[in-house]
Scaffold this active site. Structure first.
Site, PDB file in Angstrom:
ATOM      1  N   LYS A   1       0.822  -1.222   0.000  1.00 31.89           N
ATOM      2  CA  LYS A   1       0.000   0.000   0.000  1.00 31.89           C
ATOM      3  C   LYS A   1       0.850   1.265   0.000  1.00 31.89           C
ATOM      4  O   LYS A   1       0.581   2.197  -0.740  1.00 31.89           O
ATOM      5  CB  LYS A   1      -0.913   0.040   1.238  1.00 31.89           C
ATOM      6  CG  LYS A   1      -2.067  -0.929   1.206  1.00 31.89           C
ATOM      7  CD  LYS A   1      -3.100  -0.581   2.268  1.00 31.89           C
ATOM      8  CE  LYS A   1      -2.569  -0.625   3.697  1.00 31.89           C
ATOM      9  NZ  LYS A   1      -2.194  -1.981   4.162  1.00 31.89           N
TER      10      LYS A   1
ATOM     11  N   ARG B   1      11.231  -6.387   5.842  1.00 35.96           N
ATOM     12  CA  ARG B   1      11.085  -5.011   5.345  1.00 35.96           C
ATOM     13  C   ARG B   1      11.988  -4.034   6.092  1.00 35.96           C
ATOM     14  O   ARG B   1      12.145  -4.106   7.303  1.00 35.96           O
ATOM     15  CB  ARG B   1       9.623  -4.579   5.512  1.00 35.96           C
ATOM     16  CG  ARG B   1       9.371  -3.140   5.114  1.00 35.96           C
ATOM     17  CD  ARG B   1       7.921  -2.884   4.877  1.00 35.96           C
ATOM     18  NE  ARG B   1       7.128  -2.835   6.108  1.00 35.96           N
ATOM     19  CZ  ARG B   1       5.831  -2.550   6.133  1.00 35.96           C
ATOM     20  NH1 ARG B   1       5.180  -2.323   5.010  1.00 35.96           N
ATOM     21  NH2 ARG B   1       5.182  -2.522   7.281  1.00 35.96           N
TER      22      ARG B   1
ATOM     23  N   ARG C   1     -10.364   0.932   8.527  1.00 43.07           N
ATOM     24  CA  ARG C   1      -9.849  -0.411   8.763  1.00 43.07           C
ATOM     25  C   ARG C   1     -10.899  -1.345   9.342  1.00 43.07           C
ATOM     26  O   ARG C   1     -10.608  -2.514   9.583  1.00 43.07           O
ATOM     27  CB  ARG C   1      -8.697  -0.320   9.748  1.00 43.07           C
ATOM     28  CG  ARG C   1      -7.341  -0.577   9.096  1.00 43.07           C
ATOM     29  CD  ARG C   1      -6.362  -0.572  10.222  1.00 43.07           C
ATOM     30  NE  ARG C   1      -5.108  -1.181   9.941  1.00 43.07           N
ATOM     31  CZ  ARG C   1      -4.099  -0.577   9.340  1.00 43.07           C
ATOM     32  NH1 ARG C   1      -4.244   0.617   8.840  1.00 43.07           N
ATOM     33  NH2 ARG C   1      -2.943  -1.183   9.219  1.00 43.07           N
TER      34      ARG C   1
ATOM     35  N   ARG D   1      10.640  -1.379  11.212  1.00 41.14           N
ATOM     36  CA  ARG D   1       9.519  -0.970  12.054  1.00 41.14           C
ATOM     37  C   ARG D   1       9.369  -1.924  13.230  1.00 41.14           C
ATOM     38  O   ARG D   1       9.545  -3.118  13.087  1.00 41.14           O
ATOM     39  CB  ARG D   1       8.223  -0.965  11.235  1.00 41.14           C
ATOM     40  CG  ARG D   1       7.937   0.385  10.611  1.00 41.14           C
ATOM     41  CD  ARG D   1       6.791   0.350   9.648  1.00 41.14           C
ATOM     42  NE  ARG D   1       5.584  -0.285  10.197  1.00 41.14           N
ATOM     43  CZ  ARG D   1       4.418  -0.310   9.543  1.00 41.14           C
ATOM     44  NH1 ARG D   1       4.305   0.245   8.345  1.00 41.14           N
ATOM     45  NH2 ARG D   1       3.373  -0.895  10.078  1.00 41.14           N
TER      46      ARG D   1
ATOM     47  N   ARG E   1      -1.414  -8.586  13.173  1.00 38.52           N
ATOM     48  CA  ARG E   1      -1.910  -7.620  12.180  1.00 38.52           C
ATOM     49  C   ARG E   1      -2.684  -8.319  11.065  1.00 38.52           C
ATOM     50  O   ARG E   1      -3.696  -7.823  10.593  1.00 38.52           O
ATOM     51  CB  ARG E   1      -0.741  -6.825  11.595  1.00 38.52           C
ATOM     52  CG  ARG E   1      -0.243  -5.732  12.552  1.00 38.52           C
ATOM     53  CD  ARG E   1       1.191  -5.347  12.306  1.00 38.52           C
ATOM     54  NE  ARG E   1       1.412  -4.724  11.022  1.00 38.52           N
ATOM     55  CZ  ARG E   1       2.603  -4.679  10.406  1.00 38.52           C
ATOM     56  NH1 ARG E   1       3.653  -5.257  10.970  1.00 38.52           N
ATOM     57  NH2 ARG E   1       2.731  -4.077   9.257  1.00 38.52           N
TER      58      ARG E   1
HETATM   59  P1  ADP Z   1       0.267  -2.003   8.017  1.00 40.65           P
HETATM   60  O1  ADP Z   1       1.607  -2.221   7.385  1.00 40.65           O
HETATM   61  O2  ADP Z   1      -0.031  -3.022   9.076  1.00 40.65           O
HETATM   62  O3  ADP Z   1      -0.844  -1.811   7.024  1.00 40.65           O
HETATM   63  P2  ADP Z   1       0.031   0.793   9.082  1.00 40.65           P
HETATM   64  O4  ADP Z   1       1.266   1.584   8.964  1.00 40.65           O
HETATM   65  O5  ADP Z   1      -1.113   1.143   8.197  1.00 40.65           O
HETATM   66  O6  ADP Z   1       0.474  -0.735   8.908  1.00 40.65           O
HETATM   67  O7  ADP Z   1      -0.484   0.795  10.589  1.00 40.65           O
HETATM   68  C1  ADP Z   1       0.345   0.453  11.659  1.00 40.65           C
HETATM   69  C2  ADP Z   1      -0.459   0.370  12.944  1.00 40.65           C
HETATM   70  O8  ADP Z   1      -1.078   1.645  13.208  1.00 40.65           O
HETATM   71  C3  ADP Z   1      -1.610  -0.621  12.911  1.00 40.65           C
HETATM   72  O9  ADP Z   1      -1.197  -1.924  13.231  1.00 40.65           O
HETATM   73  C4  ADP Z   1      -2.554  -0.030  13.960  1.00 40.65           C
HETATM   74  O10 ADP Z   1      -2.096  -0.339  15.267  1.00 40.65           O
HETATM   75  C5  ADP Z   1      -2.379   1.470  13.749  1.00 40.65           C
HETATM   76  N1  ADP Z   1      -3.386   1.983  12.786  1.00 40.65           N
HETATM   77  C6  ADP Z   1      -3.143   2.483  11.540  1.00 40.65           C
HETATM   78  N2  ADP Z   1      -4.278   2.845  10.929  1.00 40.65           N
HETATM   79  C7  ADP Z   1      -5.289   2.568  11.792  1.00 40.65           C
HETATM   80  C8  ADP Z   1      -6.703   2.700  11.758  1.00 40.65           C
HETATM   81  N3  ADP Z   1      -7.346   3.170  10.671  1.00 40.65           N
HETATM   82  N4  ADP Z   1      -7.409   2.334  12.861  1.00 40.65           N
HETATM   83  C9  ADP Z   1      -6.802   1.857  13.956  1.00 40.65           C
HETATM   84  N5  ADP Z   1      -5.480   1.670  14.050  1.00 40.65           N
HETATM   85  C10 ADP Z   1      -4.712   2.032  12.989  1.00 40.65           C
END
Ligand code: ADP
Ligand code: ZN
Length: 209
Positions: free
Chosen positions: A13, A122, A88, A153, A164
């Protein structure tokens, strides 16, 4: 044009988001990036978010929705935006419907067997956000694009990745159905091929909107 980017963790993404935002002149809004910046700066939102992101769980909906709702009122969003990592779950999607008008949802489908290795290997650039896989770095520790330092990360470890993916399957995947019913879903298939290949498919769909 206001878009959502949907896909499992590790589907690519972030990389597609950068390319889409650049080509279509959209503001890229990543809730994950917003939380990471808050955690780094030790803000109250960061302190709250940390316990959830460390476990791979979702930050509470009210907090997350308020952040996005506020961000969408900024002047720059008038030119159109791309939401990456939001919504989400169904609660967030329904909340979003009350304060935004979405034109399309790019959904990256990907074989989940690829994701664990992708995420655990990653490395991300601290400066520009570009991501790499350790297997292609040959020991390099800086970004080929901007020279920034690469880091791993904190949530890219096997336990948190598993959590996740579970959260994605249980809570986020149902949104594919939600937006399919609204008639605004744009499906693309992620592969092991370079991100440019996937972006060609994304462009074909977005050029039609
Ligand atoms: P991923 O690589 O898992 O898609 P993101 O960078 O989008 O990771 O998100 C990392 C973390 O930030 C998630 O695991 C969650 O804890 C939090 N997070 C991100 N976006 C949301 C959201 N829309 N609602 C709730 N938590 C979120
Ligand atoms: Zn970089």
């Amino acid at each position: 044009m206001n878009l959502i980017l949907l896909g499992a963790p590790g589907a690519g993404k972030g990389t597609q988001a950068t390319k889409i935002a650049e080509r279509y002149g959209l503001v890229h809004i990543s809730t994950g990036d917003i939380f990471r910046a808050n955690i780094k700066n030790g803000t109250p939102i960061g302190k709250l978010a940390k316990s959830y992101t460390d476990r791979g769980e979702l930050v509470p909906d009210e907090v997350t929705c308020d952040i996005v709702k506020d961000r969408l009122t900024w002047e720059d969003c008038k030119k159109g935006y791309l939401l990456d990592g939001f919504p989400r779950n169904l609660f967030q999607a329904e909340a979003l419907d009350t304060f935004a008008k979405i034109d399309g949802v790019v959904n990256i489908n990907i074989d989940q067997a690829l994701l664990l290795d992708r995420l655990c290997g990653r490395r991300v650039c601290r400066e520009c956000g570009e991501s790499y896989h350790v297997s292609t770095l040959g020991g390099r520790t800086t970004c080929a694009r901007c020279g920034g330092e690469l880091y791993q990360r904190k949530d890219d470890n096997p336990e948190t990745v598993a959590a996740r993916l579970e959260v994605y399957n249980a809570q986020t995947a149902p949104l594919i159905d939600y937006y399919t019913k609204k008639g605004i879903i744009l499906n693309v298939t992620g592969t092991e091929a370079p991100a440019d290949v996937l972006f060609e498919d994304v462009k074909k769909l977005l050029d039609l909107l």
